[in-house]
Write an enzyme that holds these catalytic residues in place. Structure first.
Site, mmCIF file in Angstrom:
data_model
loop_
_atom_site.group_PDB
_atom_site.id
_atom_site.type_symbol
_atom_site.label_atom_id
_atom_site.label_comp_id
_atom_site.label_asym_id
_atom_site.label_seq_id
_atom_site.Cartn_x
_atom_site.Cartn_y
_atom_site.Cartn_z
ATOM 1 N N LYS A 54 0.839 -1.204 0.000
ATOM 2 C CA LYS A 54 0.000 0.000 0.000
ATOM 3 C C LYS A 54 0.874 1.254 0.000
ATOM 4 O O LYS A 54 0.617 2.201 -0.737
ATOM 5 C CB LYS A 54 -0.939 -0.008 1.219
ATOM 6 C CG LYS A 54 -2.025 -1.070 1.127
ATOM 7 C CD LYS A 54 -2.811 -1.235 2.423
ATOM 8 C CE LYS A 54 -3.813 -2.377 2.310
ATOM 9 N NZ LYS A 54 -4.584 -2.622 3.538
ATOM 10 N N GLN A 98 -4.223 -1.147 9.787
ATOM 11 C CA GLN A 98 -4.300 -2.484 9.194
ATOM 12 C C GLN A 98 -4.947 -3.464 10.174
ATOM 13 O O GLN A 98 -4.622 -3.486 11.360
ATOM 14 C CB GLN A 98 -2.879 -2.963 8.805
ATOM 15 C CG GLN A 98 -2.831 -4.287 8.060
ATOM 16 C CD GLN A 98 -3.501 -4.254 6.688
ATOM 17 O OE1 GLN A 98 -3.598 -3.213 6.055
ATOM 18 N NE2 GLN A 98 -3.975 -5.391 6.238
ATOM 19 N N ASP A 121 -10.373 3.660 4.676
ATOM 20 C CA ASP A 121 -10.849 2.275 4.622
ATOM 21 C C ASP A 121 -12.370 2.207 4.579
ATOM 22 O O ASP A 121 -12.939 1.158 4.271
ATOM 23 C CB ASP A 121 -10.385 1.527 5.878
ATOM 24 C CG ASP A 121 -9.192 0.626 5.615
ATOM 25 O OD1 ASP A 121 -9.088 0.097 4.502
ATOM 26 O OD2 ASP A 121 -8.383 0.448 6.546
HETATM 27 N N1 GUN Z 1 -7.187 -6.383 6.511
HETATM 28 C C1 GUN Z 1 -7.712 -7.097 5.488
HETATM 29 N N2 GUN Z 1 -8.258 -6.275 4.571
HETATM 30 C C2 GUN Z 1 -8.084 -5.015 5.024
HETATM 31 C C3 GUN Z 1 -8.448 -3.739 4.519
HETATM 32 O O1 GUN Z 1 -9.063 -3.582 3.459
HETATM 33 N N3 GUN Z 1 -8.075 -2.679 5.288
HETATM 34 C C4 GUN Z 1 -7.427 -2.822 6.463
HETATM 35 N N4 GUN Z 1 -7.128 -1.732 7.155
HETATM 36 N N5 GUN Z 1 -7.089 -3.997 6.970
HETATM 37 C C5 GUN Z 1 -7.420 -5.083 6.246
#
Ligand code: GUN
Length: 299
Positions: A54, A98, A121
């Site tokens: 990311k 995350q 998110d």
């Molecule tokens: N863990 C699995 N998918 C995601 C996501 O889309 N965002 C975040 N922050 N954590 C995740």
């Protein structure tokens, strides 16, 4: 006839190009350079790898990214303090914590601590609510938004189609169902079923799907006999399965038995190279939306 393979990698590259151009325009207009903060608690290897990807993708399109690595045993209060700091930081427009978080930390408290206008998110209850009422200020979760983009940009009609979503997580299944159901000619207006762990006779439902989106976290869950001939199959699953022939000792597979389902479907996404890259592209797009103040007013 074998299905068309929908390349998320290729489509995500296009979107990243669009985001990069938008950032160039913002910079030329004297607007702020979008800033993204990623917060990683602990050392889970899969999470580390996602967060790295990311941040790299963010930098490549011109977003200023800041990665904050925190120890597994950080007290919840301290984590909330970090988030407050990022909420108040004018150089940061997007905050991503995350998941999963360690057990001693309340996920709800953390997600609610992120300012809704910086919640790239789309997990804050304010954004969940905004999305539920199709408010354009909603910051929409990246993975289901990426699936909608995949469908729309592939020319797949959703209006009036039977869409079946397998999985009801807050991150994918539920928002996916809402986006497909929304009054929206662009990826909405479908008749939606959301199936889950307790659905009786899953195949009875999946066989009705014109569009089947699978986000269950079970490798090989969807087999060819569960798919209507000609259906579009979107595989959101990313599962590590042991594979001693690979250097890493594992390979990534989806929730769909790809080789057999591709013989039945009209179009299918691969894993890897399908939905995954689209999720990251939508994170970048949400960060630009937040930086433009389009994710609702900042307090
Ligand atoms: N863990 C699995 N998918 C995601 C996501 O889309 N965002 C975040 N922050 N954590 C995740």
């Amino acid at each position: 006839m074998a299905a068309e393979i929908i390349s998320g990698t290729k489509m995500a590259r296009e979107i990243r190009g669009e985001v990069a151009r938008a950032i160039e325009e913002m910079t030329a207009a004297g607007e702020q350079i979008p800033g993204l903060a990623t917060v990683l608690v602990g050392e889970d290897p899969a999470s580390q790898s996602y967060v790295r990807m990311k941040n790299r993708a963010a930098r490549e399109v011109g977003i200023r990214s800041r990665q904050i690595d925190l120890p597994d045993d950080i007290p919840e209060e301290e984590l909330l303090g970090w988030i407050e700091g990022l909420n108040a930081d004018p150089e940061i427009h997007g905050i991503l914590v995350q998941l999963p978080l360690p057990d001693h930390i309340g996920r709800g408290a953390v997600l609610e601590a992120v300012h809704p206008g910086k919640d790239v998110d789309g997990f804050h209850p304010v954004n969940v609510g905004r999305m539920a009422v199709s408010d354009p200020a909603a910051l929409v979760p990246c993975t289901p938004q990426g699936v909608v983009e995949l469908l729309v940009r592939s020319g797949i009609e959703t209006r009036g189609q039977n869409a079946v979503v397998v999985g009801r997580s807050n991150i994918v299944g539920r928002p996916m169902g809402q986006l497909l159901l929304a009054e929206n000619p662009r990826g909405g207006d479908a008749t939606v079923t959301v199936a889950h762990l307790f659905t009786r006779d899953l195949a009875e439902h999946t066989r009705l799907a014109d569009i089947l989106v699978v986000a269950a976290g079970h490798p090989g869950l969807i087999t060819a006999d569960m798919v209507k001939p000609g259906a579009v199959v979107i595989d959101v699953g990313i599962n590590r399965v042991d594979d001693s022939s690979r250097e890493k000792g594992y390979r990534l597979v989806g929730d769909v038995a790809f080789d057999e389902v591709r013989e039945v479907a009209s179009a299918i996404t691969p894993v890897p190279g399908g939905v995954g890259p689209m999720t990251i592209a939508m994170l970048l797009s949400n960060t630009v939306k937040a930086a433009r103040g389009l994710g609702g007013p900042l307090r």
